[in-house]
Design a protein around this motif. Structure first.
Motif, PDB file in Angstrom:
ATOM      1  N   PHE A 142       0.833  -1.201   0.000  1.00 41.00           N
ATOM      2  CA  PHE A 142       0.000   0.000   0.000  1.00 41.00           C
ATOM      3  C   PHE A 142       0.873   1.259   0.000  1.00 41.00           C
ATOM      4  CE2 PHE A 142      -2.586   3.380   1.699  1.00 41.00           C
ATOM      5  CZ  PHE A 142      -3.842   3.150   1.180  1.00 41.00           C
ATOM      6  N   PHE A 168       2.599   1.649  -3.345  1.00 38.90           N
ATOM      7  CA  PHE A 168       1.687   1.923  -4.462  1.00 38.90           C
ATOM      8  C   PHE A 168       0.992   3.276  -4.334  1.00 38.90           C
ATOM      9  CE2 PHE A 168      -2.368   1.059  -6.852  1.00 38.90           C
ATOM     10  CZ  PHE A 168      -1.780   0.939  -8.102  1.00 38.90           C
ATOM     11  N   TYR A 169       0.561   3.610  -3.109  1.00 40.15           N
ATOM     12  CA  TYR A 169      -0.249   4.820  -2.943  1.00 40.15           C
ATOM     13  C   TYR A 169       0.468   5.996  -2.279  1.00 40.15           C
ATOM     14  CZ  TYR A 169      -4.493   2.337  -4.327  1.00 40.15           C
ATOM     15  OH  TYR A 169      -5.450   1.652  -5.021  1.00 40.15           O
ATOM     16  N   ALA A 170       1.459   5.713  -1.444  1.00 40.91           N
ATOM     17  CA  ALA A 170       2.124   6.822  -0.738  1.00 40.91           C
ATOM     18  C   ALA A 170       3.267   7.406  -1.561  1.00 40.91           C
ATOM     19  CB  ALA A 170       2.636   6.352   0.621  1.00 40.91           C
ATOM     20  N   PRO A 177       3.722   7.821  -4.826  1.00 40.60           N
ATOM     21  CA  PRO A 177       3.411   8.778  -5.900  1.00 40.60           C
ATOM     22  C   PRO A 177       3.370  10.234  -5.430  1.00 40.60           C
ATOM     23  CG  PRO A 177       2.027   6.872  -6.124  1.00 40.60           C
ATOM     24  CD  PRO A 177       2.777   6.693  -4.827  1.00 40.60           C
ATOM     25  N   ASP A 178       3.030  10.461  -4.152  1.00 38.70           N
ATOM     26  CA  ASP A 178       3.035  11.826  -3.630  1.00 38.70           C
ATOM     27  C   ASP A 178       4.450  12.390  -3.554  1.00 38.70           C
ATOM     28  OD1 ASP A 178       0.316  11.879  -3.425  1.00 38.70           O
ATOM     29  OD2 ASP A 178       0.265  11.144  -1.371  1.00 38.70           O
ATOM     30  N   MET A 190       6.113   6.735  -9.077  1.00 44.47           N
ATOM     31  CA  MET A 190       4.894   6.042  -9.510  1.00 44.47           C
ATOM     32  C   MET A 190       5.264   4.662 -10.032  1.00 44.47           C
ATOM     33  SD  MET A 190       1.526   6.781 -10.094  1.00 44.47           S
ATOM     34  CE  MET A 190       1.155   8.392 -10.749  1.00 44.47           C
ATOM     35  N   MET A 191       4.614   3.652  -9.482  1.00 47.47           N
ATOM     36  CA  MET A 191       4.871   2.274  -9.944  1.00 47.47           C
ATOM     37  C   MET A 191       3.576   1.668 -10.463  1.00 47.47           C
ATOM     38  SD  MET A 191       6.958   0.612  -6.828  1.00 47.47           S
ATOM     39  CE  MET A 191       8.055   1.601  -5.850  1.00 47.47           C
ATOM     40  N   GLY A 221      -5.157  -4.105  -8.140  1.00 48.62           N
ATOM     41  CA  GLY A 221      -5.490  -4.046  -9.559  1.00 48.62           C
ATOM     42  C   GLY A 221      -4.743  -5.022 -10.433  1.00 48.62           C
TER      43      GLY A 221
END
Lengths: 276, 224
Positions: free
Chosen positions: B74, B77-79, B81-82, B86-87, B169
């Motif tokens: 998590f 994948f989500y933290a 990119p900030d 980006m993966m 996903g």
């Protein structure tokens, strides 16, 4: 016989036994609780989404709250029983009814013929109007313009909209994620370009990204009707809930509760009908 | 109120499930080999490294063995990119599982490294072997024999643990099963079939690992 051959055989026997037991239990029915049994037990098990404000989510007091929760409590009140809210993820709503884990399912359960083969529905509780949530980076003026391979559309794994988009916007790429929060996060981070869904349920999550210039394409793509899900053939419970829902609609409870949580009227209102 | 099992609708999606199985294996293999490299580096660092290296390895192992792989992926994948990283879902899942497996394998391999006796190393030195030669011809074969069974178990765990990628996903076996269940509404049937495929994958992997262990290292790995 070598030990690993014995081990493999044991594994297959165990797997086959497991499948036989599960399949066998299907033949020997999973009976849903009848209306009488629910009343006698003093509790109705209501499936709600665990993290889907304003439908249902944990509030400031760490109690589940939202539109679905208020409706569930009202239904329990009319029955004279206590509500037992069971957290059901989107993809679990139908299986939980089928396997008698819950008595009724809320959580924006759209009526579809495929689902109706497995579960029963009450008359509609509310509508869902599909629209597009995107950002200022996407210039499309209509949802049809998203049918382009340069666009990635994000959805929650398990919603019926996946098939709808594959059929209607086949050129667009689709990213499947796990929760509503992940959907808006994916758009905010640029991992996806837009959401084509009932966006009312997702707007609360856009507040996590105030710097993103969110944009809603002002076009209602279609409207679907969401009933309360009940186990197949649980006729007495369906009939009872239909009567309750008619009263809740005509008495203004559904509309008032909707506006209380969604801060706007239902896009397409339910027209109550006394004949069902 | 009988629930009638109907596998026909789900079986039409068999090709998708088979393709997804390959993705499952891809994740498991990538994370396994990456984890092995991290594990052997971590083990060598913990046994032979200086204090700073030992501390770094301890922090790494402590963090990754005390948090669920779901949270690790998590964050990736989500933290990230900030912070401009980006993966893809597949990359984040493989890296997350690799880091997780590497932490566990560090401890497993450390047990193998410390099982190498001092006189074996002295013998290697007496033969004029360099550090790298000692590692390749003495330490690695010894470790392989010692830790082969837990290593095999780790691979099986990764085959099953790769299902977590479905939440991000990736269309591996579990994610694809959820998709098919959502479109056919035959969730129980599709998960029974997916479960059967997982059994097949782990049995084939177990047999392969058993035979490899027997022929290459003379180890009878009890991996069931």
């Amino acid at each position: 016989m070598p030990s690993f051959i014995r081990s493999i055989r044991a594994t297959f026997v165990a797997a086959a036994t497991f499948v036989a037991v599960i399949a066998g239990s299907g033949v020997a029915s999973v009976d849903a609780r009848s209306l009488d049994e629910i009343i006698k037990s003093g509790t109705i098990r209501i499936g709600v989404l665990p993290n889907s404000p304003p439908q249902s989510a944990l509030g400031e007091t760490n109690e589940i709250e939202g539109f679905d929760v208020d409706v569930g409590k009202k239904i329990a009140d009319t029955l004279g029983v206590k509500p037992d809210f069971v957290m059901t993820e989107i993809a679990q709503r139908v299986p939980f009814l089928v396997s008698d884990r819950i008595d009724i399912s809320l959580g924006g359960l759209t009526r579809t013929p495929e689902r109706a083969k497995l579960i029963a529905y009450t008359v509609p509780l509310h509508t869902e109007s599909m629209a597009v949530l995107t950002t200022d980076k996407v210039q499309a003026k209509s949802w049809k313009e998203l049918n382009d391979e340069k666009y990635t559309l994000v959805l929650i794994r398990g919603v019926w909209t996946v098939d709808f988009l594959k059929e209607n916007l086949p050129k667009a790429k689709i990213l499947l994620v796990d929760t509503m929060a992940d959907v808006t996060r994916s758009i905010a981070q640029g991992r996806a370009d837009a959401l084509v869904e009932n966006i009312d349920f997702y707007m609360a999550f856009t507040k996590n990204y105030p710097d993103v210039k969110w944009r809603v394409i002002p076009e209602v793509i279609n409207t679907h009707y969401d009933g309360i899900g009940v186990a197949q053939n649980n006729d007495a419970l369906v009939r009872y809930l239909n009567i309750v829902l008619y009263d809740l609609h005509t008495g203004g409870f559904v509309e008032d509760t909707w506006e209380k949580w969604f801060k706007a009227p239902m896009t397409v209102k339910i027209v109550p009908n006394p004949y069902f | 109120m009988n629930y009638t099992f109907q596998f026909g609708e789900v079986l039409k999606h068999s090709p998708e499930l088979m393709r997804a199985s390959l993705t499952t294996l891809e994740i498991a293999f990538a994370a396994f080999w990456g984890g092995c490299l991290l594990g052997i580096a971590g083990a060598m660092g913990k046994v032979y490294g200086n204090k700073a290296v030992v501390l770094v390895v301890r922090i790494y192992v402590g963090f990754f063995t005390n948090t669920p792989s779901l949270i690790q992926i998590f964050v990736l994948f989500y933290a990230l990119p900030d912070y401009g990283i980006m993966m893809s879902p597949l990359t984040a899942s493989i890296i997350g599982l690799t880091l997780n497996a590497g932490a566990y394998l560090t401890e497993i391999m450390r047990a193998g490294v410390i099982s190498v006796r001092r006189n074996e190393m002295e013998a290697a030195e007496a033969l004029g072997m360099s550090g790298l030669q000692s590692f390749w011809y003495v330490i690695l074969p010894h470790i392989a024999r010692t830790i082969y069974a837990p290593l095999s178990n780790m691979f099986i765990w990764l085959v099953l643990g790769s299902s977590i990628a479905g939440l991000f996903g990736v269309s591996e076996l579990t994610g694809t099963a959820i998709d098919i269940g959502a479109s056919t509404f035959r969730t129980i049937e599709v998960f029974l079939i997916a479960g059967g495929i997982y059994v097949m994958l782990t049995v084939v992997a177990s047999v392969t690992l058993y035979l490899v262990g027997l022929w290459c290292f003379r180890v009878r790995a009890r991996i069931f």
